[in-house]
Design a protein around this motif. Structure first.
Motif, PDB file in Angstrom:
ATOM      1  N   GLN A  36      31.822  39.156  43.428  1.00 37.77           N
ATOM      2  CA  GLN A  36      31.836  37.849  42.788  1.00 37.77           C
ATOM      3  C   GLN A  36      32.758  37.907  41.579  1.00 37.77           C
ATOM      4  N   ARG A  37      33.939  37.333  41.723  1.00 33.46           N
ATOM      5  CA  ARG A  37      34.946  37.391  40.671  1.00 33.46           C
ATOM      6  C   ARG A  37      36.034  36.368  40.972  1.00 33.46           C
ATOM      7  N   GLU A  38      36.916  36.186  40.009  1.00 32.76           N
ATOM      8  CA  GLU A  38      38.058  35.303  40.211  1.00 32.76           C
ATOM      9  C   GLU A  38      39.125  36.028  41.029  1.00 32.76           C
ATOM     10  N   ILE A  39      39.768  35.290  41.915  1.00 26.59           N
ATOM     11  CA  ILE A  39      40.799  35.862  42.766  1.00 26.59           C
ATOM     12  C   ILE A  39      42.007  34.922  42.788  1.00 26.59           C
ATOM     13  N   SER A  40      43.115  35.415  43.287  1.00 30.55           N
ATOM     14  CA  SER A  40      44.305  34.590  43.467  1.00 30.55           C
ATOM     15  C   SER A  40      45.020  35.036  44.730  1.00 30.55           C
ATOM     16  N   PHE A  41      45.559  34.075  45.454  1.00 30.70           N
ATOM     17  CA  PHE A  41      46.286  34.381  46.682  1.00 30.70           C
ATOM     18  C   PHE A  41      47.281  33.253  46.953  1.00 30.70           C
ATOM     19  N   ALA A  42      48.154  33.471  47.910  1.00 30.29           N
ATOM     20  CA  ALA A  42      49.207  32.493  48.184  1.00 30.29           C
ATOM     21  C   ALA A  42      49.512  32.481  49.674  1.00 30.29           C
ATOM     22  N   GLY A  43      50.174  31.421  50.100  1.00 33.46           N
ATOM     23  CA  GLY A  43      50.554  31.335  51.497  1.00 33.46           C
ATOM     24  C   GLY A  43      51.164  29.993  51.834  1.00 33.46           C
ATOM     25  N   ILE A  44      51.368  29.798  53.108  1.00 30.09           N
ATOM     26  CA  ILE A  44      51.888  28.540  53.625  1.00 30.09           C
ATOM     27  C   ILE A  44      50.755  27.773  54.296  1.00 30.09           C
TER      28      ILE A  44
END
Length: 204
Positions: free
Chosen positions: A39-47
């Motif tokens: 349980q934590r903040e996350i970041s990700f990217a994509g199309i």
């Protein structure tokens, strides 16, 4: 891609490898089993490879969309206020950068990925870089270097702070020199110039 299941002429995200490497905590394949995530903040990217908007039984809109990166593709379901906040970014074939939080849903007894902020991936580098650190060995500091730095700031003016970090290998002393007057715009052409000049850097 629709016919053979792969991108023949390279992946659409190839131009964003730098952003994904430096600003994303997770890739899509790491998000497939949400229950294993802390349980934590996350970041990700994509199309955004697919998107639909539907209405629930009360008439409230919600979104179903798929985010794809180099590793995998994952479908997400986002409701009500959360969907209203991000729906303008969820356009098919758009590139997105997402900040979210893995949280426990008490009444369901399972975890979910709750979207907190979405921005277009093209803006991620500038929006998430507050400072550019340039690292030099003491023996590299000379007038030619000063001229290059001035050239860099003139060519890429912006609002990101610039800090020079000078290392002395013999004494193992490190000197941090924040600039009060020189600022830059952190962007791919600037990063390309640093790599061309073989200047070590770090984004904060």
């Amino acid at each position: 891609k629709e016919m053979v299941g792969i991108y023949i002429s390279g992946h659409p995200l190839d131009d964003f490898k730098f952003e994904i490497k430096h600003f994303c905590s997770h890739s899509i394949d790491q998000l497939m089993d949400v229950e294993k995530l802390p349980q934590r903040e996350i970041s990700f990217a994509g199309i955004v490879s697919a998107v639909q908007e539907r209405n629930d039984k009360k008439g409230n809109p919600f979104g179903i969309f798929t985010i794809e990166d180099f590793t995998d593709a994952k479908e997400f379901l986002v409701f009500r206020d959360d969907w209203a906040r991000i729906r303008n970014y969820m356009i098919k074939d758009s590139f997105v950068y997402i900040k979210a939080k893995v949280d426990l849903v008490p009444w369901r007894g399972s975890k979910e990925i709750k979207f907190q902020q979405v921005q277009f991936l093209e803006q991620a580098m500038e929006n998430n870089s507050k400072q550019l650190e340039l690292h030099f060995d003491l023996r590299e500091v000379n007038e030619a270097l000063s001229e290059r730095l001035i050239q860099l700031c003139q060519e890429f003016p912006g609002q990101q702070n610039l800090e020079l970090t000078v290392h002395d290998r013999e004494t193992k002393i490190q000197l941090n020199l924040p600039s009060r007057s020189l600022k830059v715009q952190v962007c791919n052409p600037l990063i390309g110039r640093l790599e061309e000049w073989d200047i070590k850097y770090r984004l904060n």
